[in-house]
Every structure is written in structure tokens, then in C-alpha cells.
Design an enzyme around this catalytic site. Structure first.
Site, PDB file in Angstrom:
ATOM      1  N   GLY A  13       0.826  -1.216   0.000  1.00  0.00           N
ATOM      2  CA  GLY A  13       0.000   0.000   0.000  1.00  0.00           C
ATOM      3  C   GLY A  13       0.849   1.250   0.000  1.00  0.00           C
ATOM      4  N   ASN A  35      -3.059  -8.324   0.265  1.00  0.00           N
ATOM      5  CA  ASN A  35      -4.016  -9.034  -0.607  1.00  0.00           C
ATOM      6  C   ASN A  35      -4.288  -8.223  -1.877  1.00  0.00           C
ATOM      7  OD1 ASN A  35      -5.628  -6.997   0.325  1.00  0.00           O
ATOM      8  ND2 ASN A  35      -7.280  -8.303   1.077  1.00  0.00           N
ATOM      9  N   THR A  38      -6.377  -2.894  -2.131  1.00  0.00           N
ATOM     10  CA  THR A  38      -6.142  -1.475  -2.459  1.00  0.00           C
ATOM     11  C   THR A  38      -4.657  -1.203  -2.697  1.00  0.00           C
ATOM     12  OG1 THR A  38      -6.082  -0.900  -0.103  1.00  0.00           O
ATOM     13  CG2 THR A  38      -8.170  -0.529  -1.240  1.00  0.00           C
ATOM     14  N   ASP A  59      -4.534 -12.614   2.464  1.00  0.00           N
ATOM     15  CA  ASP A  59      -5.582 -11.838   3.125  1.00  0.00           C
ATOM     16  C   ASP A  59      -5.435 -12.076   4.631  1.00  0.00           C
ATOM     17  OD1 ASP A  59      -7.905 -10.955   4.280  1.00  0.00           O
ATOM     18  OD2 ASP A  59      -9.243 -11.891   2.819  1.00  0.00           O
ATOM     19  N   SER A  78      -4.954  -2.123   5.752  1.00  0.00           N
ATOM     20  CA  SER A  78      -6.324  -1.638   5.965  1.00  0.00           C
ATOM     21  C   SER A  78      -6.786  -0.873   4.735  1.00  0.00           C
ATOM     22  CB  SER A  78      -6.371  -0.693   7.166  1.00  0.00           C
ATOM     23  OG  SER A  78      -7.701  -0.248   7.360  1.00  0.00           O
ATOM     24  N   GLY A 105      -1.866 -12.574  17.129  1.00  0.00           N
ATOM     25  CA  GLY A 105      -1.580 -13.988  17.422  1.00  0.00           C
ATOM     26  C   GLY A 105      -0.210 -14.376  16.882  1.00  0.00           C
ATOM     27  N   TYR A 148     -14.823   2.078   9.464  1.00  0.00           N
ATOM     28  CA  TYR A 148     -13.375   2.316   9.590  1.00  0.00           C
ATOM     29  C   TYR A 148     -13.021   2.720  11.020  1.00  0.00           C
ATOM     30  CZ  TYR A 148      -8.715   4.174   8.530  1.00  0.00           C
ATOM     31  OH  TYR A 148      -7.369   4.425   8.505  1.00  0.00           O
ATOM     32  N   ARG A 189      -9.243  10.491  -2.153  1.00  0.00           N
ATOM     33  CA  ARG A 189      -8.866  11.435  -1.104  1.00  0.00           C
ATOM     34  C   ARG A 189      -8.556  12.796  -1.695  1.00  0.00           C
ATOM     35  NH1 ARG A 189      -5.941   7.565   3.234  1.00  0.00           N
ATOM     36  NH2 ARG A 189      -5.292   6.469   1.371  1.00  0.00           N
TER      37      ARG A 189
HETATM   38  N1  UDP Z   1     -12.764  16.549   0.125  1.00  0.00           N
HETATM   39  C1  UDP Z   1     -13.152  17.535  -0.788  1.00  0.00           C
HETATM   40  N2  UDP Z   1     -13.081  17.224  -2.118  1.00  0.00           N
HETATM   41  C2  UDP Z   1     -12.638  16.035  -2.594  1.00  0.00           C
HETATM   42  C3  UDP Z   1     -12.236  15.039  -1.660  1.00  0.00           C
HETATM   43  C4  UDP Z   1     -12.315  15.335  -0.312  1.00  0.00           C
HETATM   44  O1  UDP Z   1     -13.564  18.645  -0.416  1.00  0.00           O
HETATM   45  O2  UDP Z   1     -12.604  15.852  -3.827  1.00  0.00           O
HETATM   46  C5  UDP Z   1     -12.796  16.883   1.562  1.00  0.00           C
HETATM   47  C6  UDP Z   1     -13.542  15.879   2.449  1.00  0.00           C
HETATM   48  O3  UDP Z   1     -14.919  16.167   2.491  1.00  0.00           O
HETATM   49  C7  UDP Z   1     -12.831  16.100   3.782  1.00  0.00           C
HETATM   50  C8  UDP Z   1     -11.408  16.448   3.384  1.00  0.00           C
HETATM   51  O4  UDP Z   1     -11.462  16.863   2.028  1.00  0.00           O
HETATM   52  O5  UDP Z   1     -13.401  17.196   4.477  1.00  0.00           O
HETATM   53  C9  UDP Z   1     -10.438  15.289   3.488  1.00  0.00           C
HETATM   54  O6  UDP Z   1     -11.017  14.186   2.857  1.00  0.00           O
HETATM   55  P1  UDP Z   1     -10.227  12.829   2.548  1.00  0.00           P
HETATM   56  O7  UDP Z   1     -11.156  11.940   1.792  1.00  0.00           O
HETATM   57  O8  UDP Z   1      -8.924  13.148   1.914  1.00  0.00           O
HETATM   58  O9  UDP Z   1      -9.870  12.171   3.956  1.00  0.00           O
HETATM   59  P2  UDP Z   1     -10.480  12.196   5.433  1.00  0.00           P
HETATM   60  O10 UDP Z   1      -9.593  13.140   6.165  1.00  0.00           O
HETATM   61  O11 UDP Z   1     -11.906  12.688   5.390  1.00  0.00           O
HETATM   62  O12 UDP Z   1     -10.370  10.795   5.888  1.00  0.00           O
END
Ligand code: UDP
Length: 315
Positions: A13, A35, A38, A59, A78, A105, A148, A189
């Protein structure tokens, strides 16, 4: 002297593969388990020819059988991005619960030190700011992010139970938002999304009004913290992250500036239970690990933009 052997789950990852790189560089033998749900072989293909690196596709929710002696079990497997865990909530819960149980374990059987890659998500949508390790969090167990957050909270509880009952030498790294090369371009993200949108001169999709904040840590800083943590006996959670807090709207503007994109910003609905603010208190890590962040957000973003531009050019 024989090499120390570390097993890294989730080693293909984003964070896991950088950790494998560091361990190999530091003279460890590394057994990488993944696995590939992702993770990706691309992240470790440069390591596959190294005689000190072994990749096993497995896995971790299934029993883990390893013949070698193990000095460390570093549990980084994860699903970690909201887009992925909304799609795969059961797998997310299983890797945090059953996967962590199998890894513990294994550590017990091998008398190995154990590290859990935990998360700032254990604080949920925090009511305390910045977040210290002593804060218990504000998590919606039945919300869409619960799979999560609760799997990691359960994992932390299980790790502490193994420490108390079996005296395993454990570490719990609470990792805050981390970014850098090898993030998946489609993981949803915010940093990969914004960079790719900007590189394509497409609009940047800001969720809500962009007032939410995050604090983004560059991958090399995080790996340094994790590596130091391996050698300091801290049998309790420790935050690792960059305390430089930024709103998502400011982040979008910064990425447009750094990429010199012609992109506009568009506002989209805010996802359910999206934490409003997040900023690590890293006093403990600074004091106990003698660790601090070295890479500013702007520097780290430039590196990451460069990496995504190369990726785009090759595709
Ligand atoms: N976010 C956004 N536009 C995007 C993707 C994410 O505005 O295209 C915002 C999301 O709503 C959050 C922040 O960016 O407030 C970080 O999101 P991310 O998915 O990176 O990770 P998180 O910190 O929420 O696990």
C-alpha cells in the site's frame, strides 16, 4: 549478526510500501503481506529483486502462517480512504478486527514486537482541538464512516488487551492525514483528487463550503516517526502527523497555484459525518521520539504534484 526480520502487512500500500523501503534501507529483512485489494505491486516492484524482500499475497483476515523467525509485526493493512471503505465496509471491519487478531496472534507466537497503524479517525468528529492522545473521541458507530473508525478503535482495544494479558511489546501509531507519491490516483482522497483535477484543468471539487480543516503530513516525515517509534518502548497510542492545519478551500487554492492550473473551484455536497476539524497534538511524539516534521505542505505538495505529473505522462 543475523538481520532483524520485520513482517509488514499492507506492505504494497501507500504507507506500507514506503515503510518497506525504509526497512530494507536500514538493513532489515522484510516479509511483505498484502491481498492487493487497495495496494499495488507497482509500489514494491523495485523491491521484488532484493534478496531481503519477500512478498506474499495473503488476506490477513485468514490465518497467517510464517516459517521465519520474526522480530517485528508491523500491521499496516487496511482499507483507508473514505471512498474505499464506503464501498467495502465489511472488508474494512474484518481487516481491523479479524486481521488485527491474526497479526497479534502471530506476534505472540513469534515473540515479536507489534505495531498497529491506527488513525486520527479514532477521534471521529472531534470536540477537542487539537487532538491529544488522551481524548476519547466522538465517533458515530452506525454512520457510514463507523466501519473504519470502529474497526480501528476495536483494533486499539485488542492491541492493549494483548499487551496487558500476554505482555506483548506493542506500539499504536495514530496516523493523521498523510500524502505523497504512490497514493492511488482514484482513491478519492482530497490531495490526489485536487492534484489530478488541477493537472487536467478540471474544476476542483470542494465538498461543503470548504471550511473543513485537515493537517497533512508528507510521507517521509511520517515514515521517520514510525521508524523511530519501533525502537522506543511506548506501550500506548501516539499521534503522528503534521500540525499545520489548513481549510480544504485554502488547500484547493494552493494546489491551483502550485500547478498553475486554470481550474475553477466547484462546491459539492459534504459527505455524511465528515469531521469538521482535525489537527494532531504531537507534543508526545516530539518529546519521546525526538521527532518533528521537516517538510512543509508547500514542499510536499510540489513533490507530489511532480509524481502525479509523471504518472499522467506515462498513462
Ligand atoms: N474533500 C473535498 N473534495 C474532494 C475530496 C475530499 O472537499 O474531492 C474533503 C472531504 O470532504 C474532507 C477532506 O477533504 O473534508 C479530506 O477528505 P479525505 O477523503 O482526503 O480524507 P479524510 O480526512 O476525510 O479521511
Amino acid at each position: 549478526m543475523s538481520k532483524k526480520i520485520a513482517l509488514v502487512t499492507g506492505g504494497a500500500g501507500f504507507i506500507g510500501s514506503h515503510l518497506c523501503d525504509r526497512l530494507i534501507k536500514e538493513g532489515f529483512k522484510v516479509i511483505c503481506l498484502d491481498n492487493l485489494i487497495t495496494g499495488s505491486l507497482k509500489n514494491i516492484e523495485h523491491l521484488l529483486r532484493d534478496k531481503n524482500f519477500i512478498f506474499i499475497r495473503h488476506d490477513i483476515t485468514k490465518f497467517i502462517q510464517i516459517k521465519e523467525r520474526l522480530d517485528y509485526v508491523l500491521h499496516f493493512a487496511s482499507i483507508a480512504s473514505p471512498k474505499d471503505y464506503l464501498r467495502l465496509p465489511i472488508q474494512t471491519l474484518k481487516s481491523g478486527a479479524l486481521g488485527t487478531h491474526n497479526c497479534l496472534g502471530l506476534a505472540k507466537a513469534k515473540k515479536a514486537k507489534f505495531m498497529l497503524a491506527s488513525t486520527s479517525e479514532v477521534y471521529g468528529d472531534p470536540l477537542v482541538h487539537p487532538q491529544k492522545e488522551s481524548y476519547w473521541g466522538n465517533v458515530n458507530p452506525v454512520g457510514v464512516r463507523g466501519c473504519y473508525d470502529e474497526s480501528k478503535r476495536f483494533a486499539e482495544a485488542l492491541v492493549m488487551a494483548y499487551h496487558r494479558v500476554h505482555n506483548i511489546d506493542i506500539r499504536i501509531a495514530r496516523i493523521f492525514n498523510t500524502y505523497g507519491p504512490r497514493m492511488r490516483s482514484d482513491d478519492g482522497r482530497v490531495i490526489p483528487n485536487f492534484i489530478l483535477q488541477a493537472l487536467n484543468n478540471n474544476p476542483l471539487t470542494v465538498y461543503g463550503r470548504g471550511k473543513h480543516t485537515r493537517s497533512f503530513c508528507y510521507i517521509t516525515d511520517l515514515i521517520e516517526g514510525i521508524f523511530r517509534l519501533m525502537f522506543v518502548k511506548i506501550n500506548e497510542p501516539i499521534n503522528l502527523g503534521n500540525p499545520q492545519e489548513i481549510s480544504i478551500l485554502e488547500l484547493a487554492r494552493l494546489i491551483i497555484k502550485l500547478t498553475q492550473a486554470k481550474s475553477k473551484i466547484v462546491f459539492k455536497p459534504i459527505p455524511e459525518d465528515d469531521p469538521q476539524r482535525r489537527q494532531p497534538d504531537i507534543i508526545k511524539a516530539k518529546r519521546l521520539l525526538k521527532w518533528s516534521v521537516k517538510v512543509s505542505l508547500e514542499e510536499g505538495l510540489k513533490e507530489t504534484i511532480h509524481w502525479f505529473s509523471l504518472l499522467k505522462a506515462l498513462s
